[in-house]
Every structure is written in structure tokens, then in C-alpha cells.
Design a protein around this motif. Sequence first.
Motif, PDB file in Angstrom:
ATOM      1  N   THR A 199       0.869  -1.178   0.000  1.00 58.23           N
ATOM      2  CA  THR A 199       0.000   0.000   0.000  1.00 58.23           C
ATOM      3  C   THR A 199       0.905   1.226   0.000  1.00 58.23           C
ATOM      4  O   THR A 199       2.113   1.116   0.244  1.00 58.23           O
ATOM      5  N   PHE A 200       0.316   2.355  -0.281  1.00 53.35           N
ATOM      6  CA  PHE A 200       1.058   3.621  -0.335  1.00 53.35           C
ATOM      7  C   PHE A 200       0.313   4.604   0.557  1.00 53.35           C
ATOM      8  O   PHE A 200      -0.856   4.911   0.306  1.00 53.35           O
ATOM      9  N   GLU A 201       0.967   5.027   1.616  1.00 56.22           N
ATOM     10  CA  GLU A 201       0.321   5.925   2.579  1.00 56.22           C
ATOM     11  C   GLU A 201       0.872   7.334   2.357  1.00 56.22           C
ATOM     12  O   GLU A 201       2.052   7.587   2.607  1.00 56.22           O
ATOM     13  N   ALA A 255      -4.092   1.765   2.527  1.00 55.60           N
ATOM     14  CA  ALA A 255      -4.712   0.631   3.236  1.00 55.60           C
ATOM     15  C   ALA A 255      -6.211   0.868   3.382  1.00 55.60           C
ATOM     16  O   ALA A 255      -7.013  -0.061   3.236  1.00 55.60           O
ATOM     17  N   GLN A 256      -6.580   2.118   3.663  1.00 56.65           N
ATOM     18  CA  GLN A 256      -8.014   2.417   3.843  1.00 56.65           C
ATOM     19  C   GLN A 256      -8.765   2.163   2.535  1.00 56.65           C
ATOM     20  O   GLN A 256      -9.841   1.559   2.535  1.00 56.65           O
ATOM     21  N   ASP A 280       0.903  -1.015   8.260  1.00 58.19           N
ATOM     22  CA  ASP A 280       0.242  -1.067   9.563  1.00 58.19           C
ATOM     23  C   ASP A 280      -0.187   0.321  10.032  1.00 58.19           C
ATOM     24  O   ASP A 280      -1.105   0.445  10.819  1.00 58.19           O
ATOM     25  N   TRP A 281       0.531   1.348   9.553  1.00 57.39           N
ATOM     26  CA  TRP A 281       0.218   2.708  10.017  1.00 57.39           C
ATOM     27  C   TRP A 281       0.028   3.654   8.842  1.00 57.39           C
ATOM     28  O   TRP A 281       0.600   3.455   7.785  1.00 57.39           O
ATOM     29  N   ARG A 282      -0.727   4.694   9.062  1.00 58.81           N
ATOM     30  CA  ARG A 282      -0.864   5.768   8.069  1.00 58.81           C
ATOM     31  C   ARG A 282      -0.527   7.100   8.743  1.00 58.81           C
ATOM     32  O   ARG A 282      -0.564   7.201   9.981  1.00 58.81           O
ATOM     33  N   VAL A 283      -0.232   8.079   7.904  1.00 56.80           N
ATOM     34  CA  VAL A 283       0.142   9.397   8.417  1.00 56.80           C
ATOM     35  C   VAL A 283      -1.144  10.197   8.619  1.00 56.80           C
ATOM     36  O   VAL A 283      -1.889  10.414   7.655  1.00 56.80           O
ATOM     37  N   VAL A 284      -1.401  10.635   9.842  1.00 58.30           N
ATOM     38  CA  VAL A 284      -2.670  11.351  10.058  1.00 58.30           C
ATOM     39  C   VAL A 284      -2.550  12.839   9.770  1.00 58.30           C
ATOM     40  O   VAL A 284      -3.543  13.498   9.491  1.00 58.30           O
ATOM     41  N   ASN A 306      -3.649   1.419  10.939  1.00 56.37           N
ATOM     42  CA  ASN A 306      -4.604   1.120   9.868  1.00 56.37           C
ATOM     43  C   ASN A 306      -5.523  -0.009  10.294  1.00 56.37           C
ATOM     44  O   ASN A 306      -5.164  -0.838  11.135  1.00 56.37           O
ATOM     45  N   VAL A 307      -6.660  -0.046   9.643  1.00 51.48           N
ATOM     46  CA  VAL A 307      -7.588  -1.146   9.876  1.00 51.48           C
ATOM     47  C   VAL A 307      -6.955  -2.443   9.359  1.00 51.48           C
ATOM     48  O   VAL A 307      -6.241  -2.430   8.358  1.00 51.48           O
ATOM     49  N   ASP A 308      -7.195  -3.538  10.066  1.00 49.25           N
ATOM     50  CA  ASP A 308      -6.688  -4.844   9.613  1.00 49.25           C
ATOM     51  C   ASP A 308      -7.737  -5.451   8.673  1.00 49.25           C
ATOM     52  O   ASP A 308      -8.819  -5.868   9.106  1.00 49.25           O
ATOM     53  N   ILE A 309      -7.404  -5.472   7.383  1.00 49.31           N
ATOM     54  CA  ILE A 309      -8.384  -5.887   6.357  1.00 49.31           C
ATOM     55  C   ILE A 309      -8.751  -7.359   6.530  1.00 49.31           C
ATOM     56  O   ILE A 309      -9.925  -7.745   6.498  1.00 49.31           O
TER      57      ILE A 309
END
Length: 405
Positions: A199-201, A255-256, A280-284, A306-309
Motif C-alpha cells: 500500500t502507499f500511505e 490501506a483504507q 500497519d500505520w498511516r500518516v494522520v 490502519n484497519v486490519d483488512i
Amino acid sequence: MDLQGKKIVLGLTGGVACYKAAELCRSLVKQGASVQVVMTEAATHFIGAVTMQALSGHTVYTDQWDPRVDNNMAHIDLTRDADAILIAPCSTDFLRKLAHGACDDLLSTLCVARPRRLPLHIAPAMNVEMWENPATQRNVAQLRQDGVSIFGPAAGAQACGETGFGRMLEAEELLDELVAAFQPKSLAGKRVLITAGPTFEPIDPVRGITNLSSGKMGYAVARAAREAGAEVVLVSGPTALAAPHGVRRIDVQSAQQMHDAVMAHVHGQHVFIGVAAVADWRVVNASAQKMKKTADAIPQLEFAQNVDILAAVAATTSLSGWPYCVGFAAESENLIEFGAVKRERKGIPLLVGNIGPQTFGQDDNSVILFDEAGHTVLPRADKLTLARQLISEIAKRIDERSLLT
Ligand code: CTP
């Protein structure tokens, strides 16, 4: 080499798409097939038999009355040890002949005289109006009913200047279709949803955080599932790969977005396979505009989980028991121990573990399957071979499950 040792009769009928048959013949030979070319008289107006002979390395037959055939039985002899017949291109008229069992040239006679075990595949190539003509569609329906498989056609610009369905598939796509036809149909009638790639955050509109996943394993799994007869939706993060032929790909970045696309398609799926390396994480505090470099300020990024898909999909299975959920895990150490624990933590019946990140981007891999009975090693092989083995393992497990419910 996916067609090693296979004997293919490649039939050419009249159509501009004969130029693609030259490339196809070459690809078949490269994949280890022995190719016997048979051409109708019309096909010889579009491409020379000499070309096809040079590419296949075998005598090309074009005539029922060829004096080189001692017993005059080419229509019988050419198919007796063959593994498949592929007619590419298949013209409107040849399609009609096949649907009616006509035998008025070598190729049509050979098709009617083929042993019943011998699969016949056709790749239609014609003008859009000819393809959509009700008579042609009746013939296509008849051929399907007779067990003939129809590869394509695709839609697009045609040599005649019109646009629509009727374009013959490209050589590469026909090769994939033929290889797929030889695979066991262990997931026939099943729907499979797969995630693949990284994924690309985003950090700002031009920067972001991603990982080293190439998507190769997920794409191989998608291809293998489709080869096994499944209807496949592939939700993919950014990769440089082309979607496998016949697979519906949905492109996402974060990821979202991957989660949202998966949840929008999860209903009615028989199998979900999470191959993606989801961040696992995104930049808020991502910036809406490109961040400028200033001498005194270093950006401070804040992260949220991030949500666990996979867990979200697994949670939907509690009602119906479907989809059958499969996870992937790349561990840098203690694979046996971590894999077993992760499968239980994720609440899924099957987890595929491999040692990463050194497998990312490689063409081969070795994996361990974890299920409630323990673990099984699938030894090192190219990713498509492993993907086919995985699909067969999944098919076995869902068959057993269907018997129990
Ligand atoms: N996965 C997912 N959504 C996430 C994270 C992971 O769907 N947000 C899926 C992956 O596609 C994979 C499986 O979960 O099928 C395991 O991913 P992995 O990163 O190994 O697991 P984590 O739960 O993130 O565990 P950890 O990073 O602590 O090893």
C-alpha cells in the motif's frame, strides 16, 4: 515451461489476425510445446505457410489432398497424439463450419474427426457486426454446448476501422488461456477475492510511505485461481505488473482504500486471500499541498494504526462461514512459531508463511502452510507453481468444509 511436452495442433483460418498467430506459434514453442500448424486455403492469403513452418519447425499442412501424405489420412493422423487443438484466428465462416460439423477442408475435417478426449479451443477474430450477428451468436452458443472453449474475443479498434467485440486476443493472452485450459478446475464456479502488492500511505501529494512488496505472489495467486476456474477480483496496491488475463483488477493506493474496495466486494465470495503487504500505520497529519523544504523545520509525522483488512473480512464470516479466509505472513525470524500464533490471532483457517523481506520481488519462494492440523512446507519453486499448489490446497479444504456444512 508451462507447455513442456504438450502437442498442440494450431489451426489458422482466414483473417488479418493471422499475423498474431505467428507470434503465438513462437510463444507456444518457447513454452515447450510441439506445434503442428494446419492452415485453411483462406489463411494462406494472410500469412505464408513458410513462415509458420519456420516458426513451428514442422511441415505445415494446408490441403486435404496433400500428395506428401502417404495414406491420405492427415485429418486422422494429425490429432491422434495431440493434447489440444487451438484455432487462432477462427473466422466467422470457420466457426459456422465447426458448429455444424462441416468437413470440406483439412482443418474442419480434422476437427470433426478429433478424438472425443481432445479439447478444441477457438479464438474468434472478426468484424464486430459479424461477431454480434445472431447467426454467429447461435453458432457460438452451440459450440459452447458442444464443449468447445471460446478464447475471447476482445473489444477494441479493428483492422476494418470499426470498434467493438471481435478482435482476436493477443498472442500472450492466448498462451495464458491455453496454459489455463490444462490446469485442473478445482475452483470452478467459485468467487475469489485477493489483495496484492504494497500500500502507499501519503505524506503529501507527491510523497508517501510504502514497502518492498512487488505484488508478484498476489498476482500469481490471482492467475492460479482464475486458471482453476474461479471468478477473480484482485484489489491491488501500486505495482508495475499487468493484471492476469481474465482477472478483474481494482487499483487502490492506501490501506483504507484497499479495505473499502475489499469490503465493497466481499459479499458472496467463497474465498478471500490477503496477500497484500498492508501498511500497519498511516500518516494522520498528511499535507494537502506539497511540503516545502525549509532550513529550520523538519516535518514531524504522526501515525495512526490502519484497519486490519484480513481481520475485518474474517469477522464477516461468523454468520455464513464464508469466505474461507487465507492470510499471508512475511516474518524475518521464527517463522514456524510466529506463523502458527498469527493464524490463531487472525482467526483464520489457513495462513501462508514465508521468510521475508528477501523473497520480495523474487520470482521464486518457499512457503509454509499453517492450519489447525499443524504446518506443511511447500518447497522452493517459482511463485506461479507455489500459487497453483496453494489454490489446490485451498480447494481441498473448502470441499471438505462444504461436505461438513
Ligand atoms: N493484513 C491486512 N491488513 C492489515 C495488515 C495485514 O489485511 N492492516 C493482512 C495481510 O494481507 C496478510 C496478513 O494480514 O495476509 C498478515 O500480515 P502481517 O503484516 O504479517 O501481519 P500483522 O498483523 O501486521 O502482524 P505483524 O506486522 O505484527 O507481524
